[in-house]
Design an enzyme around this catalytic site. Sequence first.
Site, mmCIF file in Angstrom:
data_model
loop_
_atom_site.group_PDB
_atom_site.id
_atom_site.type_symbol
_atom_site.label_atom_id
_atom_site.label_comp_id
_atom_site.label_asym_id
_atom_site.label_seq_id
_atom_site.Cartn_x
_atom_site.Cartn_y
_atom_site.Cartn_z
ATOM 1 N N HIS A 155 54.869 -16.909 54.419
ATOM 2 C CA HIS A 155 55.696 -16.007 53.584
ATOM 3 C C HIS A 155 56.215 -14.819 54.389
ATOM 4 O O HIS A 155 56.489 -13.758 53.824
ATOM 5 C CB HIS A 155 54.919 -15.483 52.367
ATOM 6 N N SER A 276 77.600 -4.405 72.478
ATOM 7 C CA SER A 276 78.496 -4.070 71.378
ATOM 8 C C SER A 276 79.705 -3.351 71.939
ATOM 9 O O SER A 276 79.599 -2.592 72.901
ATOM 10 C CB SER A 276 77.756 -3.172 70.392
ATOM 11 N N LYS A 282 73.400 -1.215 72.055
ATOM 12 C CA LYS A 282 73.060 -2.525 71.497
ATOM 13 C C LYS A 282 72.838 -3.605 72.554
ATOM 14 O O LYS A 282 73.513 -3.658 73.560
ATOM 15 C CB LYS A 282 74.174 -3.003 70.550
ATOM 16 N N GLU A 289 71.762 -16.332 67.177
ATOM 17 C CA GLU A 289 72.524 -16.288 65.915
ATOM 18 C C GLU A 289 73.465 -17.482 65.810
ATOM 19 O O GLU A 289 73.643 -18.059 64.733
ATOM 20 C CB GLU A 289 73.322 -14.986 65.832
#
Length: 457
Positions: A155, A276, A282, A289
Amino acid sequence: MATMWHGRFGADPSASLQALNDSLHFDQRMYQQDIDGSCAHVRMLCEVGLLEPSERDEIVAALEQVSEELSDGSFEFVESDEDIHTAIERRVCELTEAGAKLHTGRSRNDQVAADLRLWTKSAIDEIVTLVRGLQLTLLGAAESVGDAYLPGYTHLQQAQPVLLAHHLLAHGWALGRDVDRLNDARARLDVSPLGAGALAGSSLPLDPEMCADELGFAGVFDNSLDAVSDRDFVAETLFGLALLGVHLSRIGEELILWASSEFGFVTLDEAFSTGSSMMPQKKNPDIAELARGKAGRLIGHLTGLMTTLKGLPLTYNKDLQEDKEPLFDAVDTVLLTVSALDGMIESLEFNTSRMADAAASPYAAATDLAEWLVARGMPFRQAHEIVANLVRRSLDGEGAFVDLVAASDALGTEAAGLLEPGVSVTRRNTHGGGSPDAVAEQIQRFRALLGQPPGPG
Ligand code: ARG
């Protein structure tokens, strides 16, 4: 414009028909399979007496020239080249008069099915090689991190600490099933449809077995109607790739979490992460992804093809031309994703002290306390309740969990020793479990799966 059916038609095809109908722009990547299939076909035609040896040799030589022209880019396509099959046959006919006999006893229906099966076999081999590489990378990582441990989750809540090697290999075994599944699909698709003709076979004395042997197929079709209609092999391959994509996506999702500042379990190599355009601080896990994002596309290809197939009456329908783009794209997508993810994982830095700190919560050993009581004869339900009460009292602020355990009549100081960081992870010694000994055995089994010699273990 000279179509292959100009004998029957008075009018030229409309531009919109051609734009919709032509598949050359995507099916030309099967040109070598088409040429191999044609060579096998003409050898068979000669063997059964439908071609003179000199005609066979002329056609094979022309096919070889076409192969060279297609590979060096000198092949000139013309407007009537609807697909790769018509383009190659047209060119062979330009090169030799005997070319007019190439299509004897054959239809594009059995031809395209044969080409796509040949293409799919080698695509599966290429994918399996890359996935084996990713499994080896996971094995290498598992072996290099020793007894490092992190919280195991259910979970997405901390459950029980596990070895990092154990966690990494969990993904490795899933990829192993993907390899099995793709190889299994490959074995089933290894059947030659050549000789099925347009749908019903031929009145000519063809020898489908001979074509199958020439092309290295393991067997030959049993039913000509099925042979030209069957795209199970595309669907099965797309399923294998979609599930592989789901596994890559789950690996990606974890890496995304692990690379976040909140987890901080891994540091990404700069060559395998992005920055970024606006926020200078970043460092983004784009590969992970995209591994997650591409799964949607792969599942889409499977669903799309299944939907195309579901309403088709026997036998060949032009809808079947829709089989190739999803398959080609799925294969390309998986090849790109596996390589990039492999590089990303290989170059990861595991922040094992962050992982150990995250797993240091004494509550993570609560199950071990209950099992410690069970080992001394207490029914598990009762043991669970005793430990759960101590957890609740500690969470209510009565004291540190370890002190409450040490002070408990049922548990005491020996049991409290289980709460020391790094102790609990060593205790789950069952087959396939999380202790260092069990994981060492698992690593040997995983090495065997990958055909690796036994490691130092
Ligand atoms: N380009 C077609 C395909 O990919 C080849 C088969 C054409 N067959 C036909 N009967 N028109 O399916």
